[in-house]
Design a protein around this motif. Structure first.
Motif, PDB file in Angstrom:
ATOM      1  N   CYS A 127      72.081  58.288  66.628  1.00 22.36           N
ATOM      2  CA  CYS A 127      70.812  58.541  66.991  1.00 22.36           C
ATOM      3  C   CYS A 127      69.856  58.397  65.949  1.00 22.36           C
ATOM      4  CB  CYS A 127      70.830  59.695  67.862  1.00 22.36           C
ATOM      5  SG  CYS A 127      68.856  60.301  68.348  1.00 22.36           S
ATOM      6  N   LYS A 128      68.868  57.888  65.886  1.00 19.29           N
ATOM      7  CA  LYS A 128      68.089  57.846  64.592  1.00 19.29           C
ATOM      8  C   LYS A 128      66.367  58.243  65.000  1.00 19.29           C
ATOM      9  CE  LYS A 128      70.882  54.282  62.768  1.00 19.29           C
ATOM     10  NZ  LYS A 128      70.911  52.915  62.254  1.00 19.29           N
ATOM     11  N   VAL A 129      66.199  59.458  64.248  1.00 19.84           N
ATOM     12  CA  VAL A 129      64.937  60.079  64.581  1.00 19.84           C
ATOM     13  C   VAL A 129      63.853  59.664  63.385  1.00 19.84           C
ATOM     14  CG1 VAL A 129      63.773  62.139  65.038  1.00 19.84           C
ATOM     15  CG2 VAL A 129      66.153  61.784  65.915  1.00 19.84           C
ATOM     16  N   ALA A 130      62.654  59.293  63.743  1.00 20.61           N
ATOM     17  CA  ALA A 130      61.664  59.138  62.689  1.00 20.61           C
ATOM     18  C   ALA A 130      60.467  59.756  63.128  1.00 20.61           C
ATOM     19  CB  ALA A 130      60.985  57.552  62.982  1.00 20.61           C
ATOM     20  N   LEU A 131      60.257  60.622  62.287  1.00 24.52           N
ATOM     21  CA  LEU A 131      58.940  61.672  62.152  1.00 24.52           C
ATOM     22  C   LEU A 131      57.970  60.913  61.269  1.00 24.52           C
ATOM     23  CD1 LEU A 131      61.695  63.536  61.936  1.00 24.52           C
ATOM     24  CD2 LEU A 131      60.014  65.129  62.891  1.00 24.52           C
ATOM     25  N   PHE A 132      56.715  60.972  61.732  1.00 28.64           N
ATOM     26  CA  PHE A 132      55.643  60.298  60.843  1.00 28.64           C
ATOM     27  C   PHE A 132      55.136  61.085  59.980  1.00 28.64           C
ATOM     28  CE2 PHE A 132      56.364  57.107  63.628  1.00 28.64           C
ATOM     29  CZ  PHE A 132      55.241  55.866  63.573  1.00 28.64           C
ATOM     30  N   SER A 133      55.440  60.861  58.753  1.00 25.75           N
ATOM     31  CA  SER A 133      54.981  61.665  57.652  1.00 25.75           C
ATOM     32  C   SER A 133      53.960  60.577  56.811  1.00 25.75           C
ATOM     33  CB  SER A 133      56.071  61.928  56.621  1.00 25.75           C
ATOM     34  OG  SER A 133      55.723  62.600  55.645  1.00 25.75           O
ATOM     35  N   ALA A 134      53.859  61.017  55.443  1.00 26.20           N
ATOM     36  CA  ALA A 134      53.028  59.968  54.936  1.00 26.20           C
ATOM     37  C   ALA A 134      53.494  60.171  53.321  1.00 26.20           C
ATOM     38  CB  ALA A 134      51.520  60.518  54.917  1.00 26.20           C
ATOM     39  N   ARG A 135      53.148  59.150  52.370  1.00 28.53           N
ATOM     40  CA  ARG A 135      53.338  59.159  51.085  1.00 28.53           C
ATOM     41  C   ARG A 135      52.684  60.415  50.468  1.00 28.53           C
ATOM     42  NH1 ARG A 135      55.346  55.258  48.102  1.00 28.53           N
ATOM     43  NH2 ARG A 135      54.827  53.608  49.466  1.00 28.53           N
ATOM     44  N   ILE A 136      51.551  60.623  50.911  1.00 27.19           N
ATOM     45  CA  ILE A 136      50.596  61.616  50.521  1.00 27.19           C
ATOM     46  C   ILE A 136      51.287  62.957  50.419  1.00 27.19           C
ATOM     47  CG2 ILE A 136      49.395  62.407  52.351  1.00 27.19           C
ATOM     48  CD1 ILE A 136      46.734  62.223  50.806  1.00 27.19           C
ATOM     49  N   GLY A 137      52.369  63.201  51.130  1.00 28.90           N
ATOM     50  CA  GLY A 137      53.215  64.243  51.186  1.00 28.90           C
ATOM     51  C   GLY A 137      54.130  64.528  50.280  1.00 28.90           C
ATOM     52  N   SER A 138      54.101  63.537  49.591  1.00 25.28           N
ATOM     53  CA  SER A 138      55.179  63.710  48.324  1.00 25.28           C
ATOM     54  C   SER A 138      54.676  64.438  47.135  1.00 25.28           C
ATOM     55  CB  SER A 138      55.572  62.261  47.729  1.00 25.28           C
ATOM     56  OG  SER A 138      56.071  62.337  46.417  1.00 25.28           O
ATOM     57  N   ILE A 139      55.254  65.631  46.813  1.00 26.62           N
ATOM     58  CA  ILE A 139      54.862  66.608  45.877  1.00 26.62           C
ATOM     59  C   ILE A 139      55.041  65.927  44.430  1.00 26.62           C
ATOM     60  CG2 ILE A 139      55.290  68.667  44.558  1.00 26.62           C
ATOM     61  CD1 ILE A 139      56.318  69.707  47.338  1.00 26.62           C
ATOM     62  N   SER A 140      55.891  65.130  44.025  1.00 27.15           N
ATOM     63  CA  SER A 140      56.269  64.570  42.912  1.00 27.15           C
ATOM     64  C   SER A 140      55.381  63.304  42.623  1.00 27.15           C
ATOM     65  CB  SER A 140      57.822  64.063  42.557  1.00 27.15           C
ATOM     66  OG  SER A 140      58.171  63.066  43.788  1.00 27.15           O
ATOM     67  N   ASP A 141      54.803  62.659  43.676  1.00 27.03           N
ATOM     68  CA  ASP A 141      53.840  61.515  43.657  1.00 27.03           C
ATOM     69  C   ASP A 141      52.501  61.887  43.560  1.00 27.03           C
ATOM     70  OD1 ASP A 141      53.663  58.596  43.459  1.00 27.03           O
ATOM     71  OD2 ASP A 141      52.944  58.862  45.500  1.00 27.03           O
ATOM     72  N   ASN A 142      52.108  63.008  43.708  1.00 29.39           N
ATOM     73  CA  ASN A 142      50.590  63.758  43.513  1.00 29.39           C
ATOM     74  C   ASN A 142      50.103  63.498  42.212  1.00 29.39           C
ATOM     75  OD1 ASN A 142      48.354  64.797  44.168  1.00 29.39           O
ATOM     76  ND2 ASN A 142      49.013  66.847  44.782  1.00 29.39           N
ATOM     77  N   GLN A 143      49.077  62.432  42.460  1.00 28.30           N
ATOM     78  CA  GLN A 143      48.371  62.209  40.901  1.00 28.30           C
ATOM     79  C   GLN A 143      47.001  62.331  41.109  1.00 28.30           C
ATOM     80  OE1 GLN A 143      50.317  61.461  38.369  1.00 28.30           O
ATOM     81  NE2 GLN A 143      52.202  61.788  39.395  1.00 28.30           N
ATOM     82  N   LEU A 144      46.437  62.317  42.235  1.00 30.31           N
ATOM     83  CA  LEU A 144      45.102  62.378  42.651  1.00 30.31           C
ATOM     84  C   LEU A 144      44.415  63.548  43.147  1.00 30.31           C
ATOM     85  CD1 LEU A 144      44.807  58.669  44.506  1.00 30.31           C
ATOM     86  CD2 LEU A 144      44.483  59.122  42.003  1.00 30.31           C
ATOM     87  N   GLY A 145      45.318  64.218  43.731  1.00 30.66           N
ATOM     88  CA  GLY A 145      44.897  65.791  44.236  1.00 30.66           C
ATOM     89  C   GLY A 145      43.786  65.469  45.221  1.00 30.66           C
ATOM     90  N   GLY A 146      43.336  66.655  45.864  1.00 26.31           N
ATOM     91  CA  GLY A 146      42.404  66.432  47.160  1.00 26.31           C
ATOM     92  C   GLY A 146      43.242  66.445  48.328  1.00 26.31           C
ATOM     93  N   TRP A 147      42.434  66.376  49.416  1.00 24.21           N
ATOM     94  CA  TRP A 147      42.957  66.038  50.566  1.00 24.21           C
ATOM     95  C   TRP A 147      44.073  67.390  51.051  1.00 24.21           C
ATOM     96  CZ3 TRP A 147      43.449  60.984  53.714  1.00 24.21           C
ATOM     97  CH2 TRP A 147      42.300  60.112  53.321  1.00 24.21           C
ATOM     98  N   TYR A 148      43.723  68.608  50.602  1.00 24.91           N
ATOM     99  CA  TYR A 148      44.635  69.649  50.565  1.00 24.91           C
ATOM    100  C   TYR A 148      45.579  69.829  51.806  1.00 24.91           C
ATOM    101  CZ  TYR A 148      42.377  71.038  46.057  1.00 24.91           C
ATOM    102  OH  TYR A 148      41.944  70.987  44.775  1.00 24.91           O
TER     103      TYR A 148
END
Length: 237
Positions: A127-148
């Motif tokens: 059983c495969k479960v997809a939850l809709f996240s976003a790249r912006i939720g990556s802590i290590s990829d946060n280069q722009l800030g904002g959208w807190y």
């Protein structure tokens, strides 16, 4: 093998595209489409209308009766903007009221759906479960800030997915969890921000649905959560 699929947030554009593609699959014989009021007319689809508070979620899940093993689940919850609620561009824009609304929609509600759906997912079949996240939720990829609030709520969802996966590896070894980044899709959620999207990077719901279904087909049930995008690329947590 015939299977059932569950789609939560079935009123969204991407969810409707997913349902249309599931209908076309011979193996998918039943689609339980959960929303606040969306109706479907295909014989494979059972429309289930409910509210998204915890009591309603618990009741809805207790009444579910999948005819076949549940092989695919899509939790398509999320909010980015709503009336005066907009992504914060600077820290002075943060408000407790708006932050709580965003966390409830993006973190709490999807987590509750997974909590109450889990008894229906345990079986000997994958059983495969997809939850809709976003790249912006990556802590290590946060280069722009904002959208807190949006950024933090998706990061919190990612942590929930990771933590659920640790427990389900012991309790429901057949379940695979995916935190999925759909990219910028032509839906009401992204509409106010589409002018800044590079050419060729604004996707149709149908394209995203195709990419997600093909991604789920290739994922192995390995006891770990995955965090991946529409292009089947791994995102760093």
């Amino acid at each position: 093998m015939s299977y059932s699929a569950i789609v939560v947030g079935a009123g969204s554009k991407i969810a409707q595209a997913i349902i249309e593609q599931l209908i076309a699959l011979d193996d998918c014989q039943q689609i339980l489409a959960i929303s606040r009021g969306q109706n479907f007319e295909h014989e494979k689809v059972t429309a289930i209308n409910t509210h998204y508070d915890e009591a309603s979620i618990a009741h809805t899940c207790s009444e579910l009766a999948p005819t076949f093993p549940v092989a695919k689940v899509f939790i398509c919850q999320g909010i980015l903007h709503q009336g005066e609620l907009q992504p914060e561009r600077k820290l002075e824009s943060i408000s407790a009221e708006n932050m709580l609304k965003v966390f409830e929609a993006n973190t709490v509600t999807p987590s509750l759906w997974l909590k109450y759906l889990t008894p229906h997912l345990k079986s000997s079949e994958p059983c495969k479960v997809a939850l809709f996240s976003a790249r912006i939720g990556s802590i290590s990829d946060n280069q722009l800030g904002g959208w807190y609030s949006y950024r933090a709520s998706k990061a919190a969802l990612n942590m929930m997915v990771q933590t659920f996966a640790v427990e389900l590896a012991r309790r429901a070894k057949n379940v695979k969890l995916l935190a999925f980044h759909p990219g910028t899709t032509d839906t009401p959620l992204s509409e106010p921000f589409q002018r800044s999207v590079p050419e060729g990077k604004l996707f149709t719901p149908e394209f995203v649905a195709t990419q997600l279904l093909s991604l789920l087909d290739r994922l192995e049930v390995d006891g770990h959560a995955s965090y991946m995008d529409w292009n089947h690329q791994v995102i760093t947590w």
